[in-house]
Design an enzyme around this catalytic site. Structure first.
Site, PDB file in Angstrom:
ATOM      1  N   THR A  32       0.732  -4.991   8.106  1.00 41.03           N
ATOM      2  CA  THR A  32       1.417  -6.258   7.789  1.00 41.03           C
ATOM      3  C   THR A  32       2.796  -6.080   8.290  1.00 41.03           C
ATOM      4  O   THR A  32       3.566  -6.701   8.969  1.00 41.03           O
ATOM      5  CB  THR A  32       1.235  -6.783   6.414  1.00 41.03           C
ATOM      6  N   GLY A  87       4.846  -4.006   3.002  1.00 37.78           N
ATOM      7  CA  GLY A  87       3.480  -4.529   2.424  1.00 37.78           C
ATOM      8  C   GLY A  87       3.396  -3.897   1.291  1.00 37.78           C
ATOM      9  O   GLY A  87       4.160  -3.149   0.773  1.00 37.78           O
ATOM     10  N   GLY A 100       1.526   3.165  -1.239  1.00 40.38           N
ATOM     11  CA  GLY A 100       1.170   4.486  -0.634  1.00 40.38           C
ATOM     12  C   GLY A 100      -0.089   4.780  -0.040  1.00 40.38           C
ATOM     13  O   GLY A 100      -0.623   6.028   0.260  1.00 40.38           O
ATOM     14  N   GLU A 108       9.447   4.724   1.338  1.00 44.89           N
ATOM     15  CA  GLU A 108       9.518   3.082   1.078  1.00 44.89           C
ATOM     16  C   GLU A 108      10.258   2.777  -0.282  1.00 44.89           C
ATOM     17  O   GLU A 108      10.796   1.800  -0.156  1.00 44.89           O
ATOM     18  CB  GLU A 108       7.814   2.902   0.958  1.00 44.89           C
TER      19      GLU A 108
END
Length: 236
Positions: A32, A87, A100, A108
C-alpha cells in the site's frame, strides 16, 4: 484489478491528498505504501505538489522513490517529519499496530516516532479486535542472540521461530543485518503497551513490531455494494 488492490489504491491516494507543499515526508514500506509513493510521484511530476522531500523506511522504498524522482533525505539528517504515511499488518480498535511483515519495522518505527502526524493506510481486512490472533509479531534480534531471546520470550508467553527466506537458503536478514523471530501469543496480545516494553528490555532485542500510541489517523479502504471507498478513523 481486484477489490483489495482497489482499496489499497484508494487509501494511498487519500493519504497523498493530505500532503502539502514543503513537507518532509515519511514514506513507508509494503504494497500500500508503494502505491502511495507512486501517487506522490505523479503529483510531484505534474507540479501539483512542490518542494517536498521524503525519508524512506526501507531500502526497497528508497529504490522506488529514487526511480520515480522523489527527492530524499536520510533519517539522520532531519530533526522532525511533518507527515509519515505507512501501512500496517494489523490495527486494533485503539489504533495499536503490528507491523514488520516486510522486516522493516525498526526504521518504520523510528520514522513514525519522529512524525508530527502518522497516518496508517490499510484495507478493511487489516482491522482486528485483538492483535496477534492472525498475524505473528516480529521481533528483530542480533544474530548471535536469537536462541537466548527465543527462550526468554517463552517466559512471556510467546512462541516463535526464525523467519526463513523464500528464495534463498537460511533466515531473512534485515536491512540492519539482524534476524527476525515471529511470535505467536496463544490468546493474542492483551496489553500491547506493556508487552512492547517487556520485549524491548530483553538483551539482544533491537526492536519489535508493536507500534503503540503512535497512530493519529487510519485510512481504511472499504467496499460497499461493489463500490470502493475510504473511511477516515481518528482518535477521539
Amino acid at each position: 484489478m481486484d477489490l483489495q488492490n482497489q482499496m489499497k489504491k484508494a487509501v494511498a491516494q487519500a493519504a497523498v491528498d493530505q500532503i502539502q507543499n514543503g513537507m518532509i515526508l515519511g514514506l513507508g514500506s509494503g504494497s500500500t505504501a508503494a502505491l502511495m509513493i507512486e501517487a506522490l510521484a505523479i503529483k510531484i511530476k505534474s507540479g501539483e505538489i512542490k518542494d517536498v522531500v521524503g525519508v524512506t523506511t526501507s531500502f526497497q522504498g528508497e529504490v522506488l522513490a529514487s526511480e520515480l524522482g522523489i527527492p530524499l533525505k536520510s533519517l539522520s539528517s532531519v530533526s522532525e517529519i511533518d507527515l509519515a504515511i505507512d501501512g500496517a499488518d494489523e490495527v486494533d480498535p485503539k489504533f495499536q499496530l503490528i507491523k514488520g511483515g516486510g522486516a522493516c519495522h525498526v526504521q518504520e518505527k523510528l520514522v513514525a516516532a519522529l512524525a508530527k502526524k502518522f497516518i496508517v493506510v490499510v484495507d478493511s481486512t487489516k482491522l482486528v479486535e485483538k492483535l496477534n490472533l492472525d498475524f505473528k509479531l516480529p521481533v528483530e534480534v542480533l544474530p548471535s542472540a536469537w536462541k537466548q531471546v527465543q527462550k526468554t520470550l517463552i517466559n512471556l508467553g510467546g512462541e516463535g521461530n526464525l523467519r526463513m527466506a523464500q528464495k534463498k537458503a537460511g533466515p531473512i536478514v534485515t536491512d540492519q543485518g539482524n534476524l527476525i523471530l515471529d511470535l505467536t501469543f496463544r490468546n493474542g496480545i492483551d496489553q500491547p503497551e506493556l508487552l512492547e516494553t517487556q520485549i524491548n528490555n530483553i538483551p539482544g532485542v533491537l526492536e519489535n513490531g508493536l507500534f503503540v500510541n503512535l497512530t493519529d489517523e487510519v485510512l481504511v479502504g472499504k467496499v460497499e455494494s461493489d463500490v470502493v471507498g475510504v473511511e477516515s478513523l481518528k482518535k477521539i
